[in-house]
Design a protein around this motif. Structure first.
Motif, PDB file in Angstrom:
ATOM      1  N   MET A   1      12.451 -21.609 -36.115  1.00  0.00           N
ATOM      2  CA  MET A   1      12.732 -22.243 -37.399  1.00  0.00           C
ATOM      3  C   MET A   1      12.771 -23.764 -37.267  1.00  0.00           C
ATOM      4  O   MET A   1      12.231 -24.494 -38.120  1.00  0.00           O
ATOM      5  CB  MET A   1      14.061 -21.728 -37.943  1.00  0.00           C
ATOM      6  N   ASN A   2      13.392 -24.275 -36.225  1.00  0.00           N
ATOM      7  CA  ASN A   2      13.458 -25.722 -36.030  1.00  0.00           C
ATOM      8  C   ASN A   2      12.064 -26.324 -35.832  1.00  0.00           C
ATOM      9  O   ASN A   2      11.782 -27.435 -36.311  1.00  0.00           O
ATOM     10  CB  ASN A   2      14.335 -26.051 -34.821  1.00  0.00           C
ATOM     11  N   THR A   3      11.201 -25.585 -35.132  1.00  0.00           N
ATOM     12  CA  THR A   3       9.822 -26.053 -34.946  1.00  0.00           C
ATOM     13  C   THR A   3       9.104 -26.156 -36.283  1.00  0.00           C
ATOM     14  O   THR A   3       8.399 -27.135 -36.559  1.00  0.00           O
ATOM     15  CB  THR A   3       9.053 -25.103 -34.019  1.00  0.00           C
TER      16      THR A   3
ATOM     17  N   GLY B   1       7.511 -29.896 -41.283  1.00  0.00           N
ATOM     18  CA  GLY B   1       7.564 -30.219 -42.703  1.00  0.00           C
ATOM     19  C   GLY B   1       7.867 -29.072 -43.641  1.00  0.00           C
ATOM     20  O   GLY B   1       7.878 -29.259 -44.864  1.00  0.00           O
ATOM     21  N   PHE B   2       8.115 -27.889 -43.112  1.00  0.00           N
ATOM     22  CA  PHE B   2       8.447 -26.741 -43.958  1.00  0.00           C
ATOM     23  C   PHE B   2       9.962 -26.607 -44.083  1.00  0.00           C
ATOM     24  O   PHE B   2      10.703 -26.924 -43.151  1.00  0.00           O
ATOM     25  CB  PHE B   2       7.868 -25.446 -43.373  1.00  0.00           C
ATOM     26  N   SER B   3      10.417 -26.122 -45.216  1.00  0.00           N
ATOM     27  CA  SER B   3      11.846 -25.869 -45.387  1.00  0.00           C
ATOM     28  C   SER B   3      12.179 -24.455 -44.938  1.00  0.00           C
ATOM     29  O   SER B   3      11.309 -23.582 -44.867  1.00  0.00           O
ATOM     30  CB  SER B   3      12.244 -26.051 -46.858  1.00  0.00           C
ATOM     31  N   LYS B   4      13.454 -24.218 -44.661  1.00  0.00           N
ATOM     32  CA  LYS B   4      13.889 -22.883 -44.256  1.00  0.00           C
ATOM     33  C   LYS B   4      13.620 -21.876 -45.355  1.00  0.00           C
ATOM     34  O   LYS B   4      13.203 -20.741 -45.082  1.00  0.00           O
ATOM     35  CB  LYS B   4      15.376 -22.896 -43.898  1.00  0.00           C
ATOM     36  N   ALA B   5      13.843 -22.282 -46.604  1.00  0.00           N
ATOM     37  CA  ALA B   5      13.597 -21.373 -47.733  1.00  0.00           C
ATOM     38  C   ALA B   5      12.127 -20.966 -47.805  1.00  0.00           C
ATOM     39  O   ALA B   5      11.810 -19.804 -48.087  1.00  0.00           O
ATOM     40  CB  ALA B   5      14.029 -22.041 -49.033  1.00  0.00           C
ATOM     41  N   GLU B   6      11.219 -21.917 -47.534  1.00  0.00           N
ATOM     42  CA  GLU B   6       9.787 -21.593 -47.549  1.00  0.00           C
ATOM     43  C   GLU B   6       9.438 -20.601 -46.446  1.00  0.00           C
ATOM     44  O   GLU B   6       8.676 -19.642 -46.660  1.00  0.00           O
ATOM     45  CB  GLU B   6       8.968 -22.874 -47.359  1.00  0.00           C
TER      46      GLU B   6
ATOM     47  N   ASN C   1       8.153 -14.345 -30.558  1.00  0.00           N
ATOM     48  CA  ASN C   1       9.585 -14.064 -30.449  1.00  0.00           C
ATOM     49  C   ASN C   1      10.309 -14.349 -31.761  1.00  0.00           C
ATOM     50  O   ASN C   1      11.258 -13.634 -32.125  1.00  0.00           O
ATOM     51  CB  ASN C   1      10.213 -14.888 -29.325  1.00  0.00           C
ATOM     52  N   PHE C   2       9.878 -15.381 -32.468  1.00  0.00           N
ATOM     53  CA  PHE C   2      10.478 -15.725 -33.755  1.00  0.00           C
ATOM     54  C   PHE C   2      10.267 -14.610 -34.765  1.00  0.00           C
ATOM     55  O   PHE C   2      11.217 -14.167 -35.433  1.00  0.00           O
ATOM     56  CB  PHE C   2       9.852 -17.033 -34.257  1.00  0.00           C
ATOM     57  N   ILE C   3       9.036 -14.122 -34.863  1.00  0.00           N
ATOM     58  CA  ILE C   3       8.719 -13.033 -35.795  1.00  0.00           C
ATOM     59  C   ILE C   3       9.459 -11.758 -35.399  1.00  0.00           C
ATOM     60  O   ILE C   3      10.037 -11.067 -36.241  1.00  0.00           O
ATOM     61  CB  ILE C   3       7.197 -12.767 -35.833  1.00  0.00           C
ATOM     62  N   SER C   4       9.448 -11.455 -34.114  1.00  0.00           N
ATOM     63  CA  SER C   4      10.109 -10.246 -33.635  1.00  0.00           C
ATOM     64  C   SER C   4      11.608 -10.287 -33.896  1.00  0.00           C
ATOM     65  O   SER C   4      12.210  -9.263 -34.255  1.00  0.00           O
ATOM     66  CB  SER C   4       9.837 -10.066 -32.140  1.00  0.00           C
TER      67      SER C   4
END
Length: 249
Positions: free
Chosen positions: A111-113, A118-123, A147-150
């Motif tokens: 998420m931090n990456t 330029g993307f928001s967490k909500a997006e 790993n993020f998706i999993s």
């Protein structure tokens, strides 16, 4: 079930009933009772408990229940039913805690990456839930975000975390007990086999590999390690303070 203690027997029966029920109901049961990542919209507060009674297939539940039958009764004889039940659920919750903690690390890293790009967490969450901007999709499909998706999309089922706690406690309480295993031609003492088993799971979890090759078959290795860790810590604490089953009756 000859020589099986009452609490162990009831746990096995409940697991079997859940397994039969989920085979009848299908995916809806898994969506409700398997454990999702806490930020996933499918997460429910009861899942850290109910996921312990869900299993992904016949071999999954067979090996878990065989281990519970093989090792659990000795601990229940020693501790008593109430204490054993507390131990069992504590190890299962400890397994879920470590597994979720590792997933939080992977989730926050990804998420931090994306936020830095330029993307928001909500997006990002909207896309993960099948909505929102397609600009993120190619990024999420890259190898660096597996790993993020999993972490976000994956589910956890099975009593394996609690079972690992039981196995570790057995080795702690009865270190010189010789285990006759199907895949090892000679008996091996519990104090050698069980630590080796946990170290293999730790290696597979860290490396992301499987004993069958790279990539892993969806096994929650860190849940196994978490259950084993909690099992060891509780057993060590109880033995150090000489807790006995009568205090739980």
């Amino acid at each position: 079930m000859r020589n099986v203690t009452e609490t162990v027997k009831q746990l096995i029966i409940i697991n079997i009933l859940f397994f039969i029920g989920t085979q009848i109901v299908g995916d809806a049961a898994y969506q409700m009772l398997a454990m999702y990542f806490p930020e996933n919209t499918n997460f429910q507060f009861w899942q850290p408990i109910t996921h312990m009674f869900m299993h992904g297939g016949f071999m999954h539940i067979f090996f878990n229940m065989f281990a519970l039958y093989s090792f659990g009764s000795a601990l229940e004889h020693y501790w008593g039913g109430k204490k054993f039940l507390f131990f069992y659920f504590s190890c299962g919750l400890g397994a879920a805690l470590l597994h979720t903690g590792i997933n939080y690390y992977y989730f926050q890293e990804g998420m931090n990456t994306l936020i830095d790009q330029g993307f928001s967490k909500a997006e990002v969450l909207a896309v993960l839930n099948g909505k929102g901007s397609n600009e993120i999709v190619p990024i999420l499909n890259s190898p660096g975000f597996q790993n993020f998706i999993s972490a976000y999309m994956g589910t956890v089922v099975g009593a394996s975390g609690a079972i690992y706690g039981v196995i570790v406690a057995f080795a702690f309480m009865f270190p010189n007990a010789e285990l006759a295993l199907m895949f090892i031609p000679i008996p091996i003492k519990a104090k050698y086999f069980v630590p080796g088993l946990v170290l293999v799971d730790l290696y597979l979890g860290v490396s992301g590999q499987s004993i069958f090759g790279s990539g892993g078959p969806g096994i929650a290795h860190f849940a196994h390690v978490g259950g084993a860790l909690f099992g060891f810590l509780i057993s060590w604490y109880w033995k150090k303070n000489q807790f006995d089953g009568n205090r739980w009756n």
